[in-house]
Design a protein around this motif. Structure first.
Motif, PDB file in Angstrom:
ATOM      1  N   PHE A 194      27.165  24.278  -0.849  1.00  0.00           N
ATOM      2  CA  PHE A 194      28.214  24.674   1.131  1.00  0.00           C
ATOM      3  C   PHE A 194      26.367  25.308   0.991  1.00  0.00           C
ATOM      4  O   PHE A 194      25.811  25.976   0.651  1.00  0.00           O
ATOM      5  N   ALA A 195      26.811  26.225   2.190  1.00  0.00           N
ATOM      6  CA  ALA A 195      25.769  27.317   2.995  1.00  0.00           C
ATOM      7  C   ALA A 195      26.724  28.036   3.532  1.00  0.00           C
ATOM      8  O   ALA A 195      28.194  29.222   3.429  1.00  0.00           O
ATOM      9  N   LEU A 196      25.549  29.652   2.969  1.00  0.00           N
ATOM     10  CA  LEU A 196      26.128  30.947   2.822  1.00  0.00           C
ATOM     11  C   LEU A 196      25.090  31.511   3.569  1.00  0.00           C
ATOM     12  O   LEU A 196      24.999  32.014   2.940  1.00  0.00           O
ATOM     13  N   THR A 197      25.695  31.799   4.555  1.00  0.00           N
ATOM     14  CA  THR A 197      24.274  32.109   6.054  1.00  0.00           C
ATOM     15  C   THR A 197      25.168  33.391   7.167  1.00  0.00           C
ATOM     16  O   THR A 197      25.972  33.554   7.629  1.00  0.00           O
ATOM     17  N   ASN A 198      23.971  34.050   7.524  1.00  0.00           N
ATOM     18  CA  ASN A 198      24.116  35.113   8.195  1.00  0.00           C
ATOM     19  C   ASN A 198      23.458  34.294   9.588  1.00  0.00           C
ATOM     20  O   ASN A 198      22.343  34.678   9.628  1.00  0.00           O
ATOM     21  N   PHE A 199      24.345  33.604   9.850  1.00  0.00           N
ATOM     22  CA  PHE A 199      24.413  33.503  11.516  1.00  0.00           C
ATOM     23  C   PHE A 199      25.155  33.000  12.551  1.00  0.00           C
ATOM     24  O   PHE A 199      26.310  33.289  12.262  1.00  0.00           O
ATOM     25  N   GLY A 200      24.475  33.385  12.912  1.00  0.00           N
ATOM     26  CA  GLY A 200      25.747  33.877  14.865  1.00  0.00           C
ATOM     27  C   GLY A 200      26.363  31.910  15.149  1.00  0.00           C
ATOM     28  O   GLY A 200      25.570  31.042  14.550  1.00  0.00           O
ATOM     29  N   ILE A 201      27.536  32.138  16.469  1.00  0.00           N
ATOM     30  CA  ILE A 201      27.787  31.318  16.436  1.00  0.00           C
ATOM     31  C   ILE A 201      26.784  30.668  16.801  1.00  0.00           C
ATOM     32  O   ILE A 201      26.843  29.104  16.987  1.00  0.00           O
ATOM     33  N   GLY A 202      26.699  31.247  18.198  1.00  0.00           N
ATOM     34  CA  GLY A 202      25.544  31.188  19.248  1.00  0.00           C
ATOM     35  C   GLY A 202      24.498  29.934  19.275  1.00  0.00           C
ATOM     36  O   GLY A 202      23.696  29.281  19.130  1.00  0.00           O
ATOM     37  N   SER A 203      23.945  30.663  18.043  1.00  0.00           N
ATOM     38  CA  SER A 203      22.012  30.559  16.702  1.00  0.00           C
ATOM     39  C   SER A 203      22.487  29.312  16.266  1.00  0.00           C
ATOM     40  O   SER A 203      21.060  28.541  16.341  1.00  0.00           O
ATOM     41  N   PHE A 204      23.764  29.169  15.995  1.00  0.00           N
ATOM     42  CA  PHE A 204      23.614  28.243  14.564  1.00  0.00           C
ATOM     43  C   PHE A 204      24.337  26.740  15.316  1.00  0.00           C
ATOM     44  O   PHE A 204      23.288  25.942  15.232  1.00  0.00           O
ATOM     45  N   ARG A 212      30.795  22.371   2.847  1.00  0.00           N
ATOM     46  CA  ARG A 212      31.256  23.539   3.314  1.00  0.00           C
ATOM     47  C   ARG A 212      30.314  24.513   4.181  1.00  0.00           C
ATOM     48  O   ARG A 212      29.669  24.402   3.583  1.00  0.00           O
ATOM     49  N   HIS A 213      30.616  24.742   5.290  1.00  0.00           N
ATOM     50  CA  HIS A 213      30.439  26.191   5.976  1.00  0.00           C
ATOM     51  C   HIS A 213      30.800  27.542   5.898  1.00  0.00           C
ATOM     52  O   HIS A 213      31.487  27.315   6.487  1.00  0.00           O
ATOM     53  N   TYR A 214      29.899  28.371   5.342  1.00  0.00           N
ATOM     54  CA  TYR A 214      30.358  29.403   5.411  1.00  0.00           C
ATOM     55  C   TYR A 214      29.299  30.842   6.739  1.00  0.00           C
ATOM     56  O   TYR A 214      28.718  30.893   6.186  1.00  0.00           O
ATOM     57  N   ILE A 215      29.597  30.504   7.637  1.00  0.00           N
ATOM     58  CA  ILE A 215      28.547  30.955   8.934  1.00  0.00           C
ATOM     59  C   ILE A 215      29.550  32.707   9.267  1.00  0.00           C
ATOM     60  O   ILE A 215      30.520  32.692   9.593  1.00  0.00           O
ATOM     61  N   SER A 216      27.804  33.274   9.314  1.00  0.00           N
ATOM     62  CA  SER A 216      28.744  35.003   9.172  1.00  0.00           C
ATOM     63  C   SER A 216      29.336  34.703  10.647  1.00  0.00           C
ATOM     64  O   SER A 216      30.503  35.812  11.051  1.00  0.00           O
ATOM     65  N   MET A 260      27.308  28.398 -17.939  1.00  0.00           N
ATOM     66  CA  MET A 260      28.685  26.930 -17.860  1.00  0.00           C
ATOM     67  C   MET A 260      27.906  26.509 -16.547  1.00  0.00           C
ATOM     68  O   MET A 260      27.832  27.072 -15.691  1.00  0.00           O
ATOM     69  N   THR A 261      28.258  24.980 -17.155  1.00  0.00           N
ATOM     70  CA  THR A 261      27.592  24.166 -15.389  1.00  0.00           C
ATOM     71  C   THR A 261      28.388  24.829 -14.365  1.00  0.00           C
ATOM     72  O   THR A 261      29.839  24.483 -14.421  1.00  0.00           O
ATOM     73  N   PRO A 262      27.614  25.010 -12.790  1.00  0.00           N
ATOM     74  CA  PRO A 262      28.231  25.190 -11.850  1.00  0.00           C
ATOM     75  C   PRO A 262      29.102  24.296 -11.316  1.00  0.00           C
ATOM     76  O   PRO A 262      28.102  23.051 -11.595  1.00  0.00           O
ATOM     77  N   GLU A 263      29.846  24.307 -10.543  1.00  0.00           N
ATOM     78  CA  GLU A 263      30.816  23.192 -10.211  1.00  0.00           C
ATOM     79  C   GLU A 263      30.312  23.396  -8.965  1.00  0.00           C
ATOM     80  O   GLU A 263      30.388  21.989  -7.755  1.00  0.00           O
ATOM     81  N   ALA A 264      29.222  23.997  -7.712  1.00  0.00           N
ATOM     82  CA  ALA A 264      29.192  24.065  -7.176  1.00  0.00           C
ATOM     83  C   ALA A 264      27.549  24.617  -6.060  1.00  0.00           C
ATOM     84  O   ALA A 264      27.749  26.059  -7.377  1.00  0.00           O
ATOM     85  N   VAL A 265      27.556  23.984  -5.858  1.00  0.00           N
ATOM     86  CA  VAL A 265      25.991  25.089  -5.298  1.00  0.00           C
ATOM     87  C   VAL A 265      26.087  25.900  -3.752  1.00  0.00           C
ATOM     88  O   VAL A 265      26.213  25.142  -2.550  1.00  0.00           O
ATOM     89  N   ILE A 266      25.304  26.979  -3.690  1.00  0.00           N
ATOM     90  CA  ILE A 266      25.610  27.543  -1.906  1.00  0.00           C
ATOM     91  C   ILE A 266      24.070  27.837  -2.162  1.00  0.00           C
ATOM     92  O   ILE A 266      23.318  28.835  -2.375  1.00  0.00           O
ATOM     93  N   PHE A 267      23.631  27.222  -1.055  1.00  0.00           N
ATOM     94  CA  PHE A 267      22.431  28.246  -0.152  1.00  0.00           C
ATOM     95  C   PHE A 267      22.587  28.744   0.785  1.00  0.00           C
ATOM     96  O   PHE A 267      23.638  28.794   1.797  1.00  0.00           O
ATOM     97  N   ASP A 268      21.654  30.265   1.334  1.00  0.00           N
ATOM     98  CA  ASP A 268      21.895  30.652   2.238  1.00  0.00           C
ATOM     99  C   ASP A 268      20.332  30.146   3.342  1.00  0.00           C
ATOM    100  O   ASP A 268      20.276  28.361   2.044  1.00  0.00           O
ATOM    101  N   ILE A 269      20.801  30.110   3.984  1.00  0.00           N
ATOM    102  CA  ILE A 269      19.800  29.219   4.882  1.00  0.00           C
ATOM    103  C   ILE A 269      17.983  30.319   5.382  1.00  0.00           C
ATOM    104  O   ILE A 269      17.381  29.552   5.381  1.00  0.00           O
TER     105      ILE A 269
END
Length: 207
Positions: A105-115, A130-134, A1-10
């Protein structure tokens, strides 16, 4: 199944994240080993990634361990030297996908200040669709809640999301929700996975 979006960790996917390597270079391996044995520095970083204050958490920890105070403060004061260098082929793949109109998209364990601190040094961090910042989400991978939050926000079925991360536990948690996944062990393997998924040609994926 072809993905509709790709999500990267950083971390360790787009930018190398090897704090131990940095400390080895500035204080020596013996001193680094002693500090990491005495202080849960990765646990400290998890607090930041969950949304606590970047500077406050690190400086508080430094004061609690005066024998390593200066070194612990480096985690904040020299942060960009801990988080480097960019992984060029991975960045090329991100840009190639976006150039073809694939949502990235980004899905990352990253602080508010550090990002926020990192963005001026790595402007491409602003380029995700889209940004998904932990730190902003209040939860870190591999908690299942963070993946559920992504699904609800983007509105894409789990089996149409393709996610890469360098940590097996994060990948396992995503796969448990039905996501397509790839354990990142280097950009070449990730390039091959994107070609297999039909998102890039071999030429487009080449470094």
């Amino acid at each position: 199944m072809t993905p509709e979006a790709v999500i990267f960790d950083i971390g360790n996917v787009l930018i190398e994240w090897q704090p131990e390597r940095y400390y080895d270079s500035v204080v020596g391996e013996e001193r680094r080993r002693a500090m990491f044995a005495a202080v849960d520095l990765h646990g400290m970083n998890d607090r930041v990634d969950r949304g606590e204050d970047f500077t406050g958490v690190i400086y508080e920890t430094a004061e609690a361990y005066p024998e390593f105070r200066d070194e612990i403060r480096m985690w904040r004061d020299k942060w960009i030297e801990l988080a480097q260098p960019v992984i060029p082929h991975s960045l090329h793949l991100m840009r190639a996908l976006r150039g073809k109109g694939v949502p990235v998209f980004a899905l990352t364990n990253f602080g508010i200040g550090s990002f926020d601190y990192a963005v001026p040094f790595y402007p491409f961090l602003k380029d995700f669709d889209r940004h998904y910042i932990s730190g902003h989400m209040g939860v870190i991978k591999p908690d299942p809640k963070i993946y559920q939050m992504v699904e609800r926000d983007c509105g894409i079925a789990p089996d149409r999301l393709l996610f890469t991360d360098d940590r097996a536990d994060n990948i396992t948690a995503a796969a448990a929700r039905g996501w397509q996944t790839h354990l990142f062990e280097g950009p070449r393997g990730w390039a091959e996975r994107l070609v297999q998924a039909g998102l890039l040609s071999a030429e487009e994926a080449a470094a």
